[in-house]
Design a protein around this motif. Structure first.
Motif, short mmCIF file in Angstrom:
data_model
loop_
_atom_site.label_atom_id
_atom_site.label_comp_id
_atom_site.label_asym_id
_atom_site.label_seq_id
_atom_site.Cartn_x
_atom_site.Cartn_y
_atom_site.Cartn_z
N PHE A 158 0.82 -1.20 0.00
CA PHE A 158 0.00 0.00 0.00
C PHE A 158 0.86 1.25 0.00
N GLN A 187 0.08 5.26 0.84
CA GLN A 187 -0.91 6.19 1.37
C GLN A 187 -0.48 7.62 1.10
N SER A 227 -3.41 3.53 -2.51
CA SER A 227 -3.19 2.90 -3.80
C SER A 227 -2.16 1.79 -3.59
N VAL A 243 -4.88 -1.74 -6.46
CA VAL A 243 -5.91 -1.44 -5.47
C VAL A 243 -6.14 0.05 -5.40
N THR A 244 -7.36 0.43 -5.03
CA THR A 244 -7.69 1.81 -4.72
C THR A 244 -8.48 1.79 -3.42
N GLY A 245 -8.30 2.81 -2.61
CA GLY A 245 -9.02 2.83 -1.35
C GLY A 245 -8.88 4.14 -0.61
N TRP A 284 -10.55 -0.77 0.81
CA TRP A 284 -9.92 -0.83 -0.49
C TRP A 284 -10.61 -1.89 -1.34
N GLN A 329 -10.16 -4.22 -5.27
CA GLN A 329 -9.29 -4.62 -6.35
C GLN A 329 -10.06 -5.52 -7.31
#
Length: 122
Positions: free
Chosen positions: A46, A48, A54, A66-68, A77, A79
């Motif tokens: 990750f 941040q 991301s 990933v997005t969150g 998050w 994916q």
């Protein structure tokens, strides 16, 4: 005047302490999933930036971006993935507690849910 300077110093110190204690999800995480009666492992990396999250996660099915978001200790998050040619979306909703994350995961469009636990890799 001394009281004013002392007050400013105290406020600056408290503000810095609050900022320093903000949760940080950046780094590598070992994630254990238990979904639909099956257990699996993956490793996530990750990044941040403020509240945005991301990076990528890699497991048996390959690697996915990933997005969150991180809101206090609440971390979310998602994916994309694939199961036998069907596109899916893994969504994670958990609580970041130091070097541990735990929570729930869902797999859409299959409507399957489960739990996950993650620990920060050393």
């Amino acid at each position: 005047m001394r009281l004013f300077v002392a007050s400013l110093t105290l406020l600056s110190t408290l503000s810095f302490a609050q900022t320093a204690a903000a949760p940080d999800a950046s780094g590598k995480w070992k994630v254990h999933l238990s979904v639909g009666g099956s257990d699996s492992e993956m490793e996530c990396n990750f990044v941040q930036a403020g509240a945005d999250l991301s990076g990528s996660c890699k497991g048996e099915a390959g690697e996915a971006k990933v997005t969150g978001k991180l809101d206090g200790q609440q971390i979310k998050w998602s994916q994309p993935g694939d199961y036998n040619g069907t596109a899916l979306l893994l969504s994670f909703d958990g609580k970041l507690d130091g070097e541990k994350i735990s929570g729930n995961t869902t797999v859409d469009p299959f409507g399957v849910s489960g739990t996950f636990d993650a620990t920060k890799a050393k």
